[in-house]
Design an enzyme around this catalytic site. Sequence first.
Site, PDB file in Angstrom:
ATOM      1  N   SER A  11      -2.049  -8.946  43.140  1.00  0.00           N
ATOM      2  CA  SER A  11      -0.736  -9.578  43.284  1.00  0.00           C
ATOM      3  C   SER A  11       0.391  -8.690  42.806  1.00  0.00           C
ATOM      4  O   SER A  11       1.496  -8.765  43.310  1.00  0.00           O
ATOM      5  CB  SER A  11      -0.659 -10.880  42.479  1.00  0.00           C
ATOM      6  OG  SER A  11      -1.485 -11.860  43.025  1.00  0.00           O
ATOM      7  N   ARG A  12       0.120  -7.867  41.803  1.00  0.00           N
ATOM      8  CA  ARG A  12       1.208  -7.063  41.238  1.00  0.00           C
ATOM      9  C   ARG A  12       0.646  -5.889  40.468  1.00  0.00           C
ATOM     10  O   ARG A  12      -0.560  -5.789  40.214  1.00  0.00           O
ATOM     11  CB  ARG A  12       2.133  -7.919  40.365  1.00  0.00           C
ATOM     12  CG  ARG A  12       1.409  -8.696  39.298  1.00  0.00           C
ATOM     13  CD  ARG A  12       2.337  -9.626  38.562  1.00  0.00           C
ATOM     14  NE  ARG A  12       1.588 -10.360  37.554  1.00  0.00           N
ATOM     15  CZ  ARG A  12       2.066 -10.758  36.396  1.00  0.00           C
ATOM     16  NH1 ARG A  12       3.328 -10.500  36.090  1.00  0.00           N
ATOM     17  NH2 ARG A  12       1.321 -11.414  35.540  1.00  0.00           N
ATOM     18  N   LEU A  13       1.567  -5.018  40.094  1.00  0.00           N
ATOM     19  CA  LEU A  13       1.237  -3.787  39.370  1.00  0.00           C
ATOM     20  C   LEU A  13       1.860  -3.922  37.983  1.00  0.00           C
ATOM     21  O   LEU A  13       3.046  -4.231  37.860  1.00  0.00           O
ATOM     22  CB  LEU A  13       1.863  -2.611  40.140  1.00  0.00           C
ATOM     23  CG  LEU A  13       1.923  -1.242  39.510  1.00  0.00           C
ATOM     24  CD1 LEU A  13       0.526  -0.727  39.206  1.00  0.00           C
ATOM     25  CD2 LEU A  13       2.612  -0.271  40.484  1.00  0.00           C
ATOM     26  N   GLY A 102     -15.289  -5.108  39.448  1.00  0.00           N
ATOM     27  CA  GLY A 102     -13.878  -4.857  39.166  1.00  0.00           C
ATOM     28  C   GLY A 102     -13.666  -4.236  37.789  1.00  0.00           C
ATOM     29  O   GLY A 102     -14.130  -4.768  36.782  1.00  0.00           O
ATOM     30  N   ASP A 104     -10.947  -4.246  36.261  1.00  0.00           N
ATOM     31  CA  ASP A 104     -10.086  -5.149  35.463  1.00  0.00           C
ATOM     32  C   ASP A 104     -10.930  -6.170  34.692  1.00  0.00           C
ATOM     33  O   ASP A 104     -10.621  -6.507  33.543  1.00  0.00           O
ATOM     34  CB  ASP A 104      -9.035  -5.840  36.339  1.00  0.00           C
ATOM     35  CG  ASP A 104      -9.594  -6.690  37.472  1.00  0.00           C
ATOM     36  OD1 ASP A 104     -10.814  -6.650  37.739  1.00  0.00           O
ATOM     37  OD2 ASP A 104      -8.784  -7.403  38.111  1.00  0.00           O
ATOM     38  N   ARG A 105     -12.023  -6.617  35.300  1.00  0.00           N
ATOM     39  CA  ARG A 105     -12.894  -7.570  34.613  1.00  0.00           C
ATOM     40  C   ARG A 105     -13.494  -6.911  33.364  1.00  0.00           C
ATOM     41  O   ARG A 105     -13.516  -7.505  32.276  1.00  0.00           O
ATOM     42  CB  ARG A 105     -14.012  -8.032  35.546  1.00  0.00           C
ATOM     43  CG  ARG A 105     -13.522  -8.718  36.795  1.00  0.00           C
ATOM     44  CD  ARG A 105     -14.668  -9.106  37.718  1.00  0.00           C
ATOM     45  NE  ARG A 105     -15.588 -10.045  37.076  1.00  0.00           N
ATOM     46  CZ  ARG A 105     -16.778 -10.354  37.549  1.00  0.00           C
ATOM     47  NH1 ARG A 105     -17.214  -9.803  38.671  1.00  0.00           N
ATOM     48  NH2 ARG A 105     -17.555 -11.219  36.923  1.00  0.00           N
TER      49      ARG A 105
HETATM   50  N1  LIG Z   1       6.072 -11.295  38.844  1.00  0.00           N
HETATM   51  C1  LIG Z   1       4.957 -11.848  39.341  1.00  0.00           C
HETATM   52  N2  LIG Z   1       4.435 -11.384  40.506  1.00  0.00           N
HETATM   53  C2  LIG Z   1       3.317 -11.924  41.025  1.00  0.00           C
HETATM   54  N3  LIG Z   1       2.646 -12.937  40.433  1.00  0.00           N
HETATM   55  C3  LIG Z   1       3.118 -13.432  39.280  1.00  0.00           C
HETATM   56  C4  LIG Z   1       4.288 -12.913  38.674  1.00  0.00           C
HETATM   57  N4  LIG Z   1       4.485 -13.589  37.516  1.00  0.00           N
HETATM   58  C5  LIG Z   1       3.496 -14.496  37.406  1.00  0.00           C
HETATM   59  N5  LIG Z   1       2.688 -14.429  38.473  1.00  0.00           N
HETATM   60  C6  LIG Z   1       1.507 -15.287  38.680  1.00  0.00           C
HETATM   61  O1  LIG Z   1       0.430 -14.524  38.235  1.00  0.00           O
HETATM   62  C7  LIG Z   1      -0.612 -14.484  39.212  1.00  0.00           C
HETATM   63  C8  LIG Z   1      -1.105 -13.072  39.308  1.00  0.00           C
HETATM   64  O2  LIG Z   1      -1.584 -12.711  38.024  1.00  0.00           O
HETATM   65  P1  LIG Z   1      -2.021 -11.232  37.690  1.00  0.00           P
HETATM   66  O3  LIG Z   1      -2.849 -11.350  36.468  1.00  0.00           O
HETATM   67  O4  LIG Z   1      -0.877 -10.319  37.667  1.00  0.00           O
HETATM   68  O5  LIG Z   1      -2.898 -10.935  38.986  1.00  0.00           O
HETATM   69  P2  LIG Z   1      -3.468  -9.612  39.609  1.00  0.00           P
HETATM   70  O6  LIG Z   1      -4.084  -8.850  38.463  1.00  0.00           O
HETATM   71  O7  LIG Z   1      -4.455 -10.150  40.568  1.00  0.00           O
HETATM   72  O8  LIG Z   1      -2.361  -8.858  40.275  1.00  0.00           O
HETATM   73  C9  LIG Z   1      -0.033 -14.988  40.528  1.00  0.00           C
HETATM   74  O9  LIG Z   1      -0.951 -15.884  41.115  1.00  0.00           O
HETATM   75  C10 LIG Z   1       1.246 -15.703  40.133  1.00  0.00           C
HETATM   76  O10 LIG Z   1       1.079 -17.111  40.138  1.00  0.00           O
HETATM   77  C1  LIG Z   2     -12.520 -10.335  41.102  1.00  0.00           C
HETATM   78  C2  LIG Z   2     -11.274  -9.527  41.436  1.00  0.00           C
HETATM   79  C3  LIG Z   2     -10.845  -9.832  42.871  1.00  0.00           C
HETATM   80  C4  LIG Z   2     -10.147  -9.939  40.482  1.00  0.00           C
HETATM   81  O1  LIG Z   2      -8.968  -9.269  40.872  1.00  0.00           O
HETATM   82  P1  LIG Z   2      -7.506  -9.773  40.448  1.00  0.00           P
HETATM   83  O2  LIG Z   2      -7.490 -11.244  40.587  1.00  0.00           O
HETATM   84  O3  LIG Z   2      -7.313  -9.363  39.001  1.00  0.00           O
HETATM   85  O4  LIG Z   2      -6.554  -9.060  41.336  1.00  0.00           O
HETATM   86  C5  LIG Z   2     -11.529  -7.998  41.229  1.00  0.00           C
HETATM   87  O5  LIG Z   2     -11.996  -7.771  39.943  1.00  0.00           O
HETATM   88  C6  LIG Z   2     -12.505  -7.435  42.242  1.00  0.00           C
HETATM   89  O6  LIG Z   2     -12.157  -7.173  43.365  1.00  0.00           O
HETATM   90  N1  LIG Z   2     -13.773  -7.260  41.824  1.00  0.00           N
HETATM   91  C7  LIG Z   2     -14.814  -6.678  42.648  1.00  0.00           C
HETATM   92  C8  LIG Z   2     -16.050  -7.536  42.645  1.00  0.00           C
HETATM   93  C9  LIG Z   2     -16.650  -7.796  41.268  1.00  0.00           C
HETATM   94  O7  LIG Z   2     -15.998  -7.666  40.228  1.00  0.00           O
HETATM   95  O8  LIG Z   2     -17.822  -8.164  41.210  1.00  0.00           O
END
Ligand SMILES: Nc1ncnc2c1ncn2[C@@H]1O[C@H](COP(=O)(O)OP(=O)(O)O)[C@@H](O)[C@H]1O
Ligand SMILES: CC(C)(COP(=O)(O)O)[C@@H](O)C(=O)NCCC(=O)O
Length: 255
Positions: A11-13, A102, A104-105
Amino acid sequence: MLRVVADIGNSRLKWARLGADGMLGASVSLPLDDPGAWAVVWDDWHHDEPEGSAWAVSTVNPPLARRLEEFLNERRPQCVRWFLTAAEVPVDKDVEGADTGGSDRAFAVLAASRLLGTGKPALVVSCGTAITVERITAAGVWQGGAIAMGLGLCARALHAFTAQLPLVSPDATAPSWGRSTEPSLEAGVFWGTVGAVRELIARQRTDLSADPLVVWTGGDAALLAPAVEGPSARVVPDLVLQGLVHAAFDPSHDL
Ligand SMILES: Nc1ncnc2c1ncn2[C@@H]1O[C@H](COP(=O)(O)OP(=O)(O)O)[C@@H](O)[C@H]1O
Ligand SMILES: CC(C)(COP(=O)(O)O)[C@@H](O)C(=O)NCCC(=O)O
């Protein structure tokens, strides 16, 4: 030298710079598709850093990773360390397919383990684009977890894959049910997600060695955690960035 950690999600950086104490300092949330916005932050952070910068980047989004790589190549930081999968993250794990898991996980698990210590099992609920409920044993071993639809994704999917449903972005003020489309949808998206997470936590509790510590992270954690666990829920929104600091910039970390 400026030290930066970056988390490329779906969703974001997120970028954060480290302070002189080596801890997370200022952070920014950036759009995925706007290198112009990234450049503004780059310029701001680098203008008084003659030695340049060192970066550590976690990505679960390969197309965006390529875009950030191009952006960084144009600007030539001193070094960039990429973490593309869970296998590259220095955390004890007993999972299958870490090389496609992932990063991030794994970083959220690493930071949560540091924060909570060992001795009790733990669950990390990451509320991003997807919601994951990660499982950590009392000995600090990540065993995997569950992957479910995130709050924003649920709302967008109902809008995108039906002809008539509007896009909603509900929070805990959502009603339990509605007489018309919008409140009905808000009820289903918000309380349906709360219920899903509650069920995933409950199912993992049953076969852990003790009652787990639970920590919440990600963009929607502040909305979902109190709705599931009440006001005492433990929310640490930036566990992935903290994990990156431990792995890439903590001199005491054995890599
Ligand atoms: N500035 C933002 N941009 C996008 N999503 C945001 C923002 N602030 C809060 N959110 C919420 O956070 C969620 C994304 O969380 P985040 O942990 O950043 O996700 P990811 O790691 O997948 O990019 C979105 O579903 C949205 O509801
Ligand atoms: C599960 C996730 C989609 C979560 O991503 P996020 O919601 O943080 O953008 C990501 O960690 C991913 O693509 N994982 C690969 C599959 C796995 O972790 O098993």
